[in-house]
Design an enzyme around this catalytic site. Structure first.
Site, PDB file in Angstrom:
ATOM      1  N   GLY A   1      35.420 117.062  22.828  1.00 27.40           N
ATOM      2  CA  GLY A   1      36.084 115.883  22.281  1.00 27.40           C
ATOM      3  C   GLY A   1      35.067 114.888  21.748  1.00 27.40           C
ATOM      4  O   GLY A   1      35.258 114.274  20.691  1.00 27.40           O
TER       5      GLY A   1
ATOM      6  N   PHE B   1      35.110 110.364  10.869  1.00 29.26           N
ATOM      7  CA  PHE B   1      35.275 111.489  11.790  1.00 29.26           C
ATOM      8  C   PHE B   1      36.159 112.541  11.128  1.00 29.26           C
ATOM      9  O   PHE B   1      35.873 113.595  10.906  1.00 29.26           O
ATOM     10  CB  PHE B   1      35.929 111.053  13.089  1.00 29.26           C
ATOM     11  CG  PHE B   1      35.216 109.909  13.734  1.00 29.26           C
ATOM     12  CD1 PHE B   1      33.821 109.847  13.710  1.00 29.26           C
ATOM     13  CD2 PHE B   1      35.909 108.890  14.331  1.00 29.26           C
ATOM     14  CE1 PHE B   1      33.163 108.786  14.290  1.00 29.26           C
ATOM     15  CE2 PHE B   1      35.248 107.828  14.931  1.00 29.26           C
ATOM     16  CZ  PHE B   1      33.879 107.768  14.902  1.00 29.26           C
TER      17      PHE B   1
ATOM     18  N   TRP C   1      33.621 116.243  18.555  1.00 32.22           N
ATOM     19  CA  TRP C   1      34.591 116.152  17.450  1.00 32.22           C
ATOM     20  C   TRP C   1      34.408 114.830  16.695  1.00 32.22           C
ATOM     21  O   TRP C   1      34.589 114.773  15.482  1.00 32.22           O
ATOM     22  CB  TRP C   1      36.010 116.243  18.030  1.00 32.22           C
ATOM     23  CG  TRP C   1      37.098 116.071  16.996  1.00 32.22           C
ATOM     24  CD1 TRP C   1      37.659 117.050  16.234  1.00 32.22           C
ATOM     25  CD2 TRP C   1      37.756 114.852  16.606  1.00 32.22           C
ATOM     26  NE1 TRP C   1      38.606 116.524  15.404  1.00 32.22           N
ATOM     27  CE2 TRP C   1      38.692 115.175  15.602  1.00 32.22           C
ATOM     28  CE3 TRP C   1      37.644 113.516  17.003  1.00 32.22           C
ATOM     29  CZ2 TRP C   1      39.509 114.226  15.007  1.00 32.22           C
ATOM     30  CZ3 TRP C   1      38.445 112.572  16.398  1.00 32.22           C
ATOM     31  CH2 TRP C   1      39.376 112.923  15.416  1.00 32.22           C
ATOM     32  N   HIS C   2      34.022 113.787  17.428  1.00 34.53           N
ATOM     33  CA  HIS C   2      33.909 112.478  16.787  1.00 34.53           C
ATOM     34  C   HIS C   2      32.708 112.367  15.871  1.00 34.53           C
ATOM     35  O   HIS C   2      32.676 111.517  14.986  1.00 34.53           O
ATOM     36  CB  HIS C   2      33.858 111.366  17.846  1.00 34.53           C
ATOM     37  CG  HIS C   2      35.192 111.060  18.431  1.00 34.53           C
ATOM     38  ND1 HIS C   2      35.697 111.762  19.492  1.00 34.53           N
ATOM     39  CD2 HIS C   2      36.143 110.156  18.090  1.00 34.53           C
ATOM     40  CE1 HIS C   2      36.899 111.286  19.790  1.00 34.53           C
ATOM     41  NE2 HIS C   2      37.192 110.324  18.954  1.00 34.53           N
ATOM     42  N   GLY C   3      31.707 113.186  16.072  1.00 34.10           N
ATOM     43  CA  GLY C   3      30.553 113.078  15.179  1.00 34.10           C
ATOM     44  C   GLY C   3      29.408 113.956  15.625  1.00 34.10           C
ATOM     45  O   GLY C   3      29.309 114.342  16.798  1.00 34.10           O
TER      46      GLY C   3
END
Lengths: 379, 492
Positions: free
Chosen positions: B340, B492, B343-345
């Site tokens: 997770g 993102f 996933w953001h960066g």
């Protein structure tokens, strides 16, 4: 043998696929609740309140001296940058080039209408580098020099402002371009649409709330004192050209803005000063390289030191004397330079708020500047 | 180790190369034209075609060639979905699913993590003495790729799980993936939630349309006024400051970012929900008053719900969820939060943010196992204290989310915990008041509505309050003049 109908169906397989009804998927009964209120009536009242409030705000802003003008943002700069042709005359630098140089007079004198790419409170270098790196451009650059802005190191607001505009010119999306075209007619007719003056953020910044004694808060920027057109030609408003509260307020704002800030607390002073000197030396090298690159393609560049007066002139003369940055730029680049104090016909002007010429004086100043520009550029 | 230059740059220049923003004049004109044309059409097919065209214009207004990328991944998943459904036996179904997952994740991997992977590969080789200079790939990250990849991927995953029948209409699937309100910054709307809404046309309902407009106003107010005007300047100054800061400024900077990212992302989600409602579509909530969460599992039931449920259904549960031994369940949580975070960066700071949340969740489980049945654990004081502790821990994790690198994160944390007694104070009193007032009211509203929702709250309010609030928000948006940043979650 397949029938003509089945051939036809096969040919249309993709469109059928595209428009087929999804029979396997059944409607789902998930729905967001809608509050049971009289929405039509509420909406009508809201629209009326918003129109009344916006009209009252517009009326108030005009009553205290604001007029409709374009906002100088990266998108307006980008639309002007797009006008640069291979042989254009381009003005770059800070707000003095913006306010003091009249495009009509320069067009009369130089034979071409200059493109105004100067930006308030910005460093000239990113724009100079952008033009020098533009292989199509071999025109003329008129570059204003305000020493503190000219050698502003990377990461400081003058550099970031110019870098942001240059970056936008190379990355502007269709959506950003469309927004700019839609915004201009609005800004030309609505006085309160001033992004650097009448936004909620700016109004909050004006609240007279004292800060902690040790707080390192950035100095205040000057209030509205000019208008801007689609060519990005800035003109000082009459209220600022006349002696009064606005004029004296701006004068007192320039002084902390042009005063060198103390070194950061977290770096030893000598280390900081050494870093600053390195950054300034690097800037001289970069400017010289950019000028050489431009001239190698047949382009020309001339540097200008434009009028400033009063307490601000005394401050600039003390902190950034001519023998420092100006002489070094002219020497390193071997480019022509016009320092307004060298010529009696250019030095008799008074800047009402100490940093820029009034709209009327800018026309006369530009007229007198033209022969010097022609001489420097060997036209 | 390495850090992502892209990440470092993103917060500094959020507006560069932004797509069509909800808070732009282009969107106002675009949306007006689309809504007018949409409701003036009688044919349901024509309306859906219009939405497909509008969605691709919306996306293409950022960078036209990338619309082709969006189309190709959508078309591939449409085809793979039908292959999964038609495959006989578990093995072929799995093969087609793996093809879909690999296609989507490799696309995401190349565009989003290409340089990050190369930098880390270089770092690893350097540890064993091999000097390797990888080429810097000049990759432009397609805006919203993390969102539309998940929109699309949910389709094949749900068909594989047997909870969704494949659609025969490529057009409907294209619309489900690219529906413009949700396309570039979520919420992550699963095909299984959207496709059923494309079967029958929505009826014309004025109340739903006007409520949608009110939600769009609320979303824009949260974004433009609260996030950008009241908080973002302070957060940026604090996190960009190169020197040590006193504890007060450090904490206020982190609180400003906590508020900024909530109003920014929740604002976008509410705008998307409102815009969809104006067109007759129903999207689920993406936020449910997260700063009133008591505990971290509660927080993740309230924050970015569409992502947390996606990770729960497609990753956590397949890993065994909590139906395995406690240690394995804890490991599952950490794996999910690690991914997770990623996933953001493409940066290790995001990974640390994810791992921190994973650790919080594990610690919470241990506490629950030990104390849940105690009487004192459920009294008001304990709940308030737990809520305060949750908010504080979430703020500490935000430091890694916002900081461009570990040097900044470490300096911030040191400042927050009194390590810089002689540090600098850089916030003006006005900024401190803005952060304090906005944070206070944000938390107050979250706690007041933590068991409720916005629709219930609005229904209970007197009409004149609803009218005044709507007008006030609209006036504040006009006063702010839309001069604000792009939405943080676009990156993102």
């Amino acid at each position: 043998m397949p029938s003509s109908t089945s051939n036809f169906k096969r040919k249309l397989r993709l469109p059928r696929l595209f428009f087929a009804k999804p029979s396997e998927i059944v409607p789902r009964d998930y729905e967001r609740p809608i509050p049971p209120l009289p929405w039509r009536g509420i909406t009508v009242v809201v629209v009326l309140i918003v129109i009344a409030a916006a009209s009252a705000w517009e009326f108030y802003c005009r009553s205290i001296g604001y007029g409709p003008t374009l906002n100088d943002n990266e998108d307006l700069w980008t639309s002007t940058r797009r006008r640069v042709k291979p042989e254009s005359v381009v003005i770059i630098g800070d707000s003095r080039a913006w306010f003091d140089l009249d495009l009509d007079e320069l067009q009369k004198g130089l034979g071409k209408r200059p493109v105004q790419l100067a930006m308030g409170g910005s460093c000239a270098y990113p724009v100079l580098a952008d033009l020098a790196n533009d292989e199509n451009f071999h025109g003329t650059i008129i570059c204003s020099v305000v020493p503190r802005l000219f050698v502003a190191p990377p990461g400081t607001p003058p550099m970031e402002r110019a870098e942001k505009a240059v970056r936008r010119a190379h990355t502007q999306t269709l959506a950003q371009r469309a927004s700019q075209y839609l915004a201009m007619p609005l800004e030309e007719h609505v006085a309160f649409l001033k992004q650097e003056e009448l936004t909620l953020d700016d109004l909050l910044k004006r609240l007279p709330i004292p800060n902690r004694p040790n707080a390192l808060v950035p100095p205040r920027l000057p209030p509205y004192f000019g208008t801007l057109d689609r060519e990005r030609r800035a003109r000082m408003i009459e209220e600022c050209a006349r002696p009064g509260k606005l004029q004296s307020t701006i004068q007192q704002i320039w002084l902390p803005l042009f005063t060198p800030p103390p070194p950061p607390t977290y770096i030893p002073k000598d280390v900081f000063m050494a870093k600053m000197n390195d950054a300034i030396e690097a800037r001289f090298r970069d400017i010289t390289a950019a000028a050489d690159k431009l001239r190698a393609r047949g382009g020309k560049i001339v540097f200008l030191r434009l009028p400033h007066s009063g307490g601000l002139k005394a401050l600039e003369d003390r902190t950034t004397p001519r023998t420092g940055i100006w002489d070094r730029v002219i020497k390193d680049t071997a480019a022509p330079g016009i320092y307004y104090e060298d010529f009696p016909e250019l030095s008799g002007f008074n800047c009402p708020e100490w940093s820029h010429l009034s709209a009327g004086d800018s026309v006369e100043f530009s007229k007198r500047l033209v022969p010097h520009l022609r001489n420097a550029l060997q036209l | 180790m390495t850090k992502s230059a892209g990440h470092q740059h993103a917060f500094l220049d959020k507006q560069s190369r932004a797509p069509m923003l909800f808070n732009s004049l282009t969107f106002v004109v675009f949306f007006t034209v689309v809504v007018t044309a949409y409701w003036s059409m009688r044919s349901w097919n024509a309306r859906k075609n219009l939405l497909v065209v509008a969605s691709y214009i919306f996306y293409g207004a950022w960078n036209p060639p990338f619309a082709a990328l969006l189309f190709s991944t959508t078309a591939m998943d449409f085809w793979l979905g039908s292959r999964i459904a038609n495959a006989k036996g578990r093995h072929p179904r799995r093969v087609w699913l793996v093809a879909s997952v690999c296609m989507n994740l490799s696309m995401l991997g190349f565009f989003k993590y290409g340089n990050f992977l190369l930098q880390n590969f270089q770092w690893l080789l350097a540890r064993i003495g091999v000097i390797y200079q990888p080429p810097h790939l000049d990759i432009l990250l397609p805006v919203g790729i993390s969102f539309y990849t998940f929109h699309s991927l949910s389709y094949t995953l749900d068909i594989y799980r047997g909870v969704l029948q494949p659609t025969k209409s490529l057009r409907d699937f294209i619309l489900a993936v690219s529906f413009f309100p949700q396309l570039v910054a979520g919420p992550i709307v699963r095909a299984g939630d959207f496709l059923p809404q494309l079967v029958d046309p929505p009826s014309r309902r004025t109340g739903r349309f006007l409520w949608g407009l009110l939600l769009m106003t609320l979303g824009l107010f949260e974004k433009i006024v609260l996030a950008d005007t009241m908080l973002s300047g302070s957060a940026d100054r604090i996190f960009d400051y190169a020197g040590p800061l006193v504890a007060l400024d450090s904490w206020l900077g982190v609180m400003a970012f906590a508020g900024q990212i909530f109003f920014d992302f929740a604002g976008y989600s509410i705008c998307a929900i409102g815009a969809a409602l104006c067109l007759g579509f129903h999207l689920k909530d993406n936020f449910r008053f997260p700063y009133a969460a008591i505990g971290f599992s509660d927080f993740w039931r309230r924050w970015h719900i569409s992502l947390s449920t996606f990770l729960r259904d497609y990753l956590y549960i397949p890993l065994g969820g909590n139906q395995v031994r406690p240690v394995r369940a804890a490991l599952n949580l950490v794996i999910v939060m690690f991914l997770g975070g990623l996933w953001h960066g493409a940066a290790w700071t995001f990974v640390v943010w994810g791992l921190l949340h994973g650790s919080y969740l594990v610690i919470e489980r241990v506490f629950r196992a030990l104390f849940e049945n105690k009487a004192w654990a459920n009294n008001l004081a304990t709940r308030v204290l737990a809520g305060f502790a949750t908010y504080t821990a979430v703020c500490i994790a935000w430091v890694f989310f916002r900081a461009a690198d570990f040097t900044i994160a470490t300096r911030m944390l040191r400042g927050m915990f009194g390590g810089h007694a002689h540090g600098d104070a850089i916030l003006s009193t006005r900024e401190m008041l803005q952060i304090g007032i906005v944070t206070f009211f944000m938390i107050l509203v979250h706690w007041s509505l933590r068991e409720s929702n916005i629709e219930t709250a609005v229904t209970r309010l007197p009409r004149w309050v609803v009218t005044a609030a709507w007008a006030l928000m609209a006036c504040a948006i006009i006063l702010t003049q839309g001069n604000s940043n792009a939405f943080i979650y676009f990156q993102f």
